[in-house]
Design a protein around this motif. Structure first.
Motif, PDB file in Angstrom:
ATOM      1  N   VAL A   1       0.879  -1.159   0.000  1.00 28.55           N
ATOM      2  CA  VAL A   1       0.000   0.000   0.000  1.00 28.55           C
ATOM      3  C   VAL A   1       0.923   1.216   0.000  1.00 28.55           C
ATOM      4  O   VAL A   1       1.505   1.568   1.016  1.00 28.55           O
ATOM      5  CB  VAL A   1      -0.947  -0.002   1.219  1.00 28.55           C
ATOM      6  N   GLU A   2       1.074   1.819  -1.173  1.00 25.91           N
ATOM      7  CA  GLU A   2       2.076   2.874  -1.394  1.00 25.91           C
ATOM      8  C   GLU A   2       1.544   3.873  -2.409  1.00 25.91           C
ATOM      9  O   GLU A   2       1.198   3.496  -3.526  1.00 25.91           O
ATOM     10  CB  GLU A   2       3.376   2.244  -1.899  1.00 25.91           C
ATOM     11  N   ASP A   3       1.508   5.136  -2.031  1.00 24.60           N
ATOM     12  CA  ASP A   3       0.983   6.165  -2.921  1.00 24.60           C
ATOM     13  C   ASP A   3       2.040   6.750  -3.860  1.00 24.60           C
ATOM     14  O   ASP A   3       1.703   7.358  -4.865  1.00 24.60           O
ATOM     15  CB  ASP A   3       0.324   7.290  -2.115  1.00 24.60           C
ATOM     16  N   ASP A   4       3.291   6.557  -3.578  1.00 29.39           N
ATOM     17  CA  ASP A   4       4.362   7.160  -4.367  1.00 29.39           C
ATOM     18  C   ASP A   4       4.841   6.195  -5.452  1.00 29.39           C
ATOM     19  O   ASP A   4       5.297   5.088  -5.147  1.00 29.39           O
ATOM     20  CB  ASP A   4       5.527   7.544  -3.450  1.00 29.39           C
ATOM     21  N   ASP A   5       4.751   6.625  -6.709  1.00 33.02           N
ATOM     22  CA  ASP A   5       5.132   5.773  -7.838  1.00 33.02           C
ATOM     23  C   ASP A   5       6.601   5.364  -7.797  1.00 33.02           C
ATOM     24  O   ASP A   5       6.939   4.224  -8.103  1.00 33.02           O
ATOM     25  CB  ASP A   5       4.838   6.480  -9.165  1.00 33.02           C
ATOM     26  N   ASP A   6       7.472   6.310  -7.429  1.00 38.06           N
ATOM     27  CA  ASP A   6       8.900   5.990  -7.394  1.00 38.06           C
ATOM     28  C   ASP A   6       9.205   4.920  -6.345  1.00 38.06           C
ATOM     29  O   ASP A   6       9.964   3.983  -6.611  1.00 38.06           O
ATOM     30  CB  ASP A   6       9.732   7.248  -7.116  1.00 38.06           C
TER      31      ASP A   6
ATOM     32  N   TYR B   1       9.180 -12.389  -4.904  1.00 36.98           N
ATOM     33  CA  TYR B   1       7.793 -12.345  -4.439  1.00 36.98           C
ATOM     34  C   TYR B   1       6.867 -11.879  -5.551  1.00 36.98           C
ATOM     35  O   TYR B   1       7.275 -11.150  -6.443  1.00 36.98           O
ATOM     36  CB  TYR B   1       7.648 -11.363  -3.260  1.00 36.98           C
ATOM     37  N   ASP B   2       5.601 -12.287  -5.460  1.00 34.15           N
ATOM     38  CA  ASP B   2       4.567 -11.706  -6.307  1.00 34.15           C
ATOM     39  C   ASP B   2       4.042 -10.484  -5.570  1.00 34.15           C
ATOM     40  O   ASP B   2       3.883 -10.522  -4.346  1.00 34.15           O
ATOM     41  CB  ASP B   2       3.438 -12.708  -6.558  1.00 34.15           C
ATOM     42  N   LEU B   3       3.822  -9.410  -6.311  1.00 34.66           N
ATOM     43  CA  LEU B   3       3.465  -8.139  -5.694  1.00 34.66           C
ATOM     44  C   LEU B   3       2.163  -7.581  -6.247  1.00 34.66           C
ATOM     45  O   LEU B   3       1.897  -7.686  -7.449  1.00 34.66           O
ATOM     46  CB  LEU B   3       4.572  -7.106  -5.955  1.00 34.66           C
ATOM     47  N   LEU B   4       1.397  -6.972  -5.351  1.00 33.45           N
ATOM     48  CA  LEU B   4       0.229  -6.182  -5.712  1.00 33.45           C
ATOM     49  C   LEU B   4       0.446  -4.797  -5.134  1.00 33.45           C
ATOM     50  O   LEU B   4       1.062  -4.658  -4.073  1.00 33.45           O
ATOM     51  CB  LEU B   4      -1.050  -6.749  -5.086  1.00 33.45           C
ATOM     52  N   ARG B   5      -0.113  -3.800  -5.796  1.00 32.99           N
ATOM     53  CA  ARG B   5      -0.014  -2.448  -5.268  1.00 32.99           C
ATOM     54  C   ARG B   5      -1.390  -1.831  -5.140  1.00 32.99           C
ATOM     55  O   ARG B   5      -2.218  -1.957  -6.037  1.00 32.99           O
ATOM     56  CB  ARG B   5       0.810  -1.572  -6.189  1.00 32.99           C
ATOM     57  N   ALA B   6      -1.589  -1.153  -4.022  1.00 30.78           N
ATOM     58  CA  ALA B   6      -2.739  -0.285  -3.839  1.00 30.78           C
ATOM     59  C   ALA B   6      -2.180   1.121  -3.652  1.00 30.78           C
ATOM     60  O   ALA B   6      -1.271   1.322  -2.848  1.00 30.78           O
ATOM     61  CB  ALA B   6      -3.557  -0.705  -2.634  1.00 30.78           C
ATOM     62  N   CYS B   7      -2.696   2.072  -4.411  1.00 29.82           N
ATOM     63  CA  CYS B   7      -2.201   3.451  -4.354  1.00 29.82           C
ATOM     64  C   CYS B   7      -2.863   4.271  -3.254  1.00 29.82           C
ATOM     65  O   CYS B   7      -2.382   5.348  -2.927  1.00 29.82           O
ATOM     66  CB  CYS B   7      -2.439   4.156  -5.686  1.00 29.82           C
ATOM     67  N   ASN B   8      -3.992   3.782  -2.738  1.00 24.93           N
ATOM     68  CA  ASN B   8      -4.721   4.544  -1.727  1.00 24.93           C
ATOM     69  C   ASN B   8      -5.536   3.596  -0.853  1.00 24.93           C
ATOM     70  O   ASN B   8      -5.543   2.380  -1.071  1.00 24.93           O
ATOM     71  CB  ASN B   8      -5.614   5.601  -2.392  1.00 24.93           C
ATOM     72  N   ASP B   9      -6.217   4.168   0.114  1.00 25.26           N
ATOM     73  CA  ASP B   9      -6.979   3.359   1.064  1.00 25.26           C
ATOM     74  C   ASP B   9      -8.131   2.610   0.402  1.00 25.26           C
ATOM     75  O   ASP B   9      -8.397   1.453   0.738  1.00 25.26           O
ATOM     76  CB  ASP B   9      -7.485   4.215   2.226  1.00 25.26           C
TER      77      ASP B   9
END
Length: 156
Positions: free
Chosen positions: A24-29, A42-50
């Motif tokens: 859970v990370e809002d910063d693209d960099d 690892y396999d990764l998923l990203r959430a940009c916000n809550d």
């Protein structure tokens, strides 16, 4: 590359032998660096916000092995501490004011690791009491992060 929606690192969940991490990370960099450093193992998923985090956690909480959680989430109603408290089943004082997408989240016992630049604003004890298993400061030392991931996931 700007990502306004859920990002999937690596190639999604390609193997049962690989752990699935939600970041859970809002910063693209920060996401791109983590993806480069972690996607081989690892396999990764990203959430940009809550809101994205709540949606992913509702849909995939049984598959996710660990959550990397930023504290400050720009454009979100809830920060990473509040999200973690919800995931741990803690009742927030203003629960009736929660956004609809954050209500009735499944309680999750998987490890939560705060990855934050705000470690000086909160004590380590405060962060751990909110439900985190570990705290890693930004900028991330990936050797320390790998050690924490191996310990929390029980892998070698």
């Amino acid at each position: 590359m700007k990502r306004d929606s859920v990002g999937v690192g690596s190639r999604g969940r390609e193997s049962a032998a690989r752990e699935l991490i939600l970041y859970v990370e809002d910063d693209d960099d920060n996401w791109e660096i983590a993806e480069l450093r972690l996607a081989k193992r690892y396999d990764l998923l990203r959430a940009c916000n809550d809101e994205q985090a709540c949606r992913i956690l509702r849909e995939r909480h049984r598959e996710i092995d660990l959550i990397l959680m930023d504290i400050e989430l720009r454009g979100s109603e809830l920060n990473g501490i509040e999200l973690t408290e919800l995931l741990r089943g803690n009742t927030l004082p203003e629960r009736s004011l929660l956004p609809s997408y954050a209500r009735n989240l499944p309680a999750i016992g998987k490890p939560v690791l705060f990855v934050t630049a705000h470690g000086a604003r909160f004590t380590r004890v405060q962060l751990l009491l909110s439900g985190a298993d570990r705290v890693i400061p930004k900028p991330v030392d990936f050797a320390d992060l790998q050690i924490a991931l191996r310990e929390l996931l029980g892998s070698t």
